[in-house]
Design an enzyme around this catalytic site. Structure first.
Site, PDB file in Angstrom:
ATOM      1  CE1 TYR A  36      -5.984   5.590   5.231  1.00  0.00           C
ATOM      2  CE2 TYR A  36      -7.394   7.145   6.992  1.00  0.00           C
ATOM      3  CZ  TYR A  36      -6.145   6.562   6.133  1.00  0.00           C
ATOM      4  OH  TYR A  36      -4.608   7.041   6.662  1.00  0.00           O
ATOM      5  CD  GLU A  51      -4.544   6.466   2.170  1.00  0.00           C
ATOM      6  OE1 GLU A  51      -4.076   5.475   1.985  1.00  0.00           O
ATOM      7  OE2 GLU A  51      -3.900   7.662   2.852  1.00  0.00           O
ATOM      8  CG  HIS A  71       0.635   6.431  -0.497  1.00  0.00           C
ATOM      9  ND1 HIS A  71      -0.708   7.076  -1.024  1.00  0.00           N
ATOM     10  CD2 HIS A  71      -0.017   5.917   0.821  1.00  0.00           C
ATOM     11  CE1 HIS A  71      -1.551   6.734  -0.101  1.00  0.00           C
ATOM     12  NE2 HIS A  71      -1.165   6.144   0.751  1.00  0.00           N
ATOM     13  CG  HIS A 129      -0.374   9.025  -6.391  1.00  0.00           C
ATOM     14  ND1 HIS A 129      -1.368   9.047  -5.906  1.00  0.00           N
ATOM     15  CD2 HIS A 129      -0.642   9.735  -7.639  1.00  0.00           C
ATOM     16  CE1 HIS A 129      -2.266   9.761  -6.616  1.00  0.00           C
ATOM     17  NE2 HIS A 129      -1.663  10.215  -7.647  1.00  0.00           N
ATOM     18  CG  HIS A 158      -1.697   1.233   1.437  1.00  0.00           C
ATOM     19  ND1 HIS A 158      -3.029   1.362   1.179  1.00  0.00           N
ATOM     20  CD2 HIS A 158      -1.414   2.414   2.059  1.00  0.00           C
ATOM     21  CE1 HIS A 158      -3.400   2.503   1.405  1.00  0.00           C
ATOM     22  NE2 HIS A 158      -2.312   3.265   1.898  1.00  0.00           N
ATOM     23  CD  GLU A 159       1.995   3.845   3.796  1.00  0.00           C
ATOM     24  OE1 GLU A 159       2.019   4.778   3.412  1.00  0.00           O
ATOM     25  OE2 GLU A 159       0.917   3.695   4.846  1.00  0.00           O
TER      26      GLU A 159
END
Length: 682
Positions: free
Chosen positions: A609, A497, A472, A475, A468-469
């Protein structure tokens, strides 16, 4: 021959004095630029003299201040952390002052008027028009249309709020409490976990000190057989930041005053005006609707786990009062998974050594998004354990293929940020000479360290979080906006998110799980039957899990929509949790003091979220589900979602990516449909 990046990486060798002096110089330079813009004659105010000048000054200040304030989250040196904290305080205070400059607002208004009157508006690009609109909106939302006395009051309130939030965050990072247990009280915990605790001898008895950091305390919640041990751990963990309770009360009261001054019904309405959901009422409706759908599922989950508790208490001769407590949830959730799926979290963890998982995840991302990571072994970092990478377009042979830099700071240490997060330390943007300024992102995590018996291993949850991180990170790396303001994750907060939530799906795909797993002893991947059980476990007790998320979101939106002053937030926290999450709380603990999101930029925004899950599910089901590792699909994602950052409306990016309007069908099918499938198969 190794190609040198066209932009050198920053040095991480600042002294405390330099952190403060550079920050102060940056503030002075930005103020001088604002003075120059404010001093323009109305006739001279245009796109270049006002909006480009503003963008340039803001970007220079951001690229100066952001890396310096980062030290407070990662440095082992208290002087550096304190200086970074003070620097951020200076920056925040100046930011409040700068946002309230009426003279600059007048220059923006004059420039916008001149651009449209001269016919030049149509010649601006879509991103340039968005820059104009957002910069003008900044002024109106800052209250610059208010009378002088109200503007002065607003400035004071914003400065006060900034300090309160900064202190809340500092307390979070500096928290270093422990709770001590005997080995008997820790019965049930894996031996490798217990061996990682600090052992002391007190009055001839061995005591193990458990910190409140996730790798230490969560195994107690999940494995400790003694309910009193779990209760003590839970209540200690919930109460560890009681110091933050009056700070949150103060922050809520200040926000209520700010909303009133600006003419908004509630602070939530003010915050959501620039988000996809648009107002506080829509948030409450969304959460109520979701809770209504999830409640029957959560009630069934609770019945199932309560029956498991009753059975275990009967066998162990423990009293059973028919209640299901918050300290029961993680323990019986694990027991249920182990019993029904024969899925042991500790066994699964053995297949995810950090030394294998991290490079494999990087490899998956590199293949999917057609990039390559090159480790920089002689680069400057803030700690010896930090890994640094230069990132390039796959197949590039010269400097034109450079994308940016990435840092990985993966292991816990004293006074370090205690969760997992990504800091976009430097944005990407087009410089005045037409060349590119490249981005830099840092991922901070707290993965378990090796023990004398085993190498560093990751729970599957840790793998999902890491994936998940890294979403980011990419992105930030693959955004290609003209202006820093719109770069990367600078999107509406209730969309930020969604891209990373979508990418979590990879961690539940059989071929991806096989690819990223390797038993630390045998080097064999997860066997097919274990993969099947793991995938089935995804939606086990998901009703209770999501009701817990709804509780956080409801607490957040309620305190920012209620007009009641001097409310007892500890009572609200505990009462709302019992009503929404379907777990009893025992004694009322000041858990709101641990709710970092509410002062860290997600105020009146925690719903995001869950809200963004709708978009995440739609994107994955529509584009990636058929072939999650297909680089062609990855390219589509990169070009239509990541590249635009916040340079266009998020709904426009979604429509472009999906080829239609987004909808809830995939979310309903994936979340609620899969619940039925999981239950049916158990």
């Amino acid at each position: 021959m190794t190609v040198q990046p066209p932009q050198p990486a920053p040095k991480w060798d600042h002294t405390a004095e330099q952190i403060l002096s550079i920050t102060k110089d940056g503030i002075a330079a930005h103020k001088a630029a604002m003075d120059a813009i404010a001093g323009l004659d109305a006739a001279a105010a245009n796109f270049e003299s006002v909006f480009l000048a503003l963008a340039k000054a803001d970007t220079l200040f951001e690229t100066t201040a952001e890396p310096l304030s980062f030290y407070q989250n990662v440095s082992t040196v208290k002087e550096l952390r304190d200086a970074a904290n003070e620097a951020e305080s200076l920056t925040r205070n100046y930011g409040v002052e700068d946002s309230m400059r009426l003279d600059v607002f007048h220059a923006k208004a004059a420039a916008e008027k001149n651009i449209k009157a001269s016919g030049k508006w149509d010649s601006l690009s879509a991103e340039e028009k968005r820059l104009v609109e957002k910069l003008v909106l900044d002024g109106t939302r800052a209250g610059l249309a208010l009378p002088d006395d109200k503007r002065t009051k607003l400035t004071e309130l914003k400065k006060e709020l900034s300090q309160v939030c900064l202190e809340f965050s500092k307390n979070f990072n500096e928290e270093n409490g422990v709770i001590s247990f005997t080995e008997e009280e820790l019965d049930g915990l894996p031996s490798d976990v217990i061996s990682g605790y600090t052992k002391r001898v007190v009055d001839g008895k061995d005591l193990y000190d458990v910190t409140y950091k996730t790798p230490d305390i969560f195994p107690v919640f999940k494995y400790a057989k003694n309910p009193t041990t779990r209760q003590r751990a839970q209540e200690g963990h919930e109460s560890r930041l009681e110091i933050n309770v009056p700070l949150l009360d103060k922050a809520i009261a200040i926000r209520r005053q700010i909303a009133s001054l600006l003419g908004y019904k509630t602070y939530a309405d003010y915050i959501t005006e620039v988000k996809m959901i648009k107002n506080g009422d829509n948030v409450s409706k969304f959460l109520d609707k979701l809770e209504q759908k999830l409640r029957p599922v959560g009630e069934k989950d609770r019945e199932t786990l309560l029956a498991l508790k009753k059975e275990e208490h009967g066998v162990a001769g423990l009293p059973f009062d028919g209640e299901f407590y918050i300290w029961d949830y993680r323990y019986y959730d694990r027991k249920f998974v182990e019993k029904t799926l024969d899925l042991d979290d500790a066994v699964v963890k053995e297949y995810f050594p950090v030394s294998v998982v991290v490079p494999t995840i990087l490899s998956i991302y590199q293949d999917l998004l057609s990039v390559r990571f090159e480790e920089v072994t002689d680069g400057s970092t803030w700690h010896p354990e930090v890994q640094m990478f230069s990132v390039w377009q796959k197949g590039s042979t010269d400097a034109s293929g450079f994308i940016g830099y990435c840092y990985l700071d993966l292991y816990p240490r004293a006074s370090k940020y205690s969760h997992a997060a990504v800091w976009p330390l430097l944005p990407g943007f087009d410089k005045e000479d037409g060349t590119r300024h490249f981005p830099l992102a840092a991922m901070v995590a707290n993965l378990a360290k090796p023990t004398p018996e085993k190498p560093a291993l990751m729970r599957h949850d840790d793998v999902v979080t890491f994936f998940h991180e890294m979403g980011h990170v990419f992105h930030g790396l693959l955004s290609r906006t003209k202006f820093a303001r719109f770069h990367g994750t600078s999107v509406a907060r209730d969309f930020v998110e969604a891209p990373s939530q979508m990418l979590e799906n990879w961690c539940w795909e059989p071929k991806v799980l096989e690819k990223m797993s390797s038993h630390y002893q045998t080097q064999k991947p997860l066997p097919a039957e274990l993969i099947e059980k793991l995938i089935k476990s995804r939606y086990v007790n998901v009703g209770l899990f999501n009701l817990r998320q709804i509780f956080f979101a409801k607490f957040d939106i309620k305190v920012h929509t209620d007009s009641e002053e001097n409310a007892n937030l500890t009572a609200l926290w505990n009462d709302l949790r019992e009503a929404t999450s379907l777990v009893k709380a025992g004694k009322p603990c000041p858990g709101q003091g641990t709710f970092g999101h509410i002062t860290g930029g997600y105020e009146a925004g925690y719903y995001g979220y869950l809200y963004s899950l709708v978009f995440a599910a739609d994107m994955y089901a529509t584009v990636f589900k058929a072939d999650p590792l297909d680089p062609a699909r990855g390219k589509r994602y990169q070009e239509k979602i990541l590249a635009f950052g916040g340079a266009r409306e998020e709904l426009d990016s979604l429509r472009d990516f999906l080829g239609r309007e987004p909808d809830e069908e995939a979310f309903i099918k994936e979340i609620f449909g899969a619940i039925g499938e999981a239950k049916a198969s158990l």
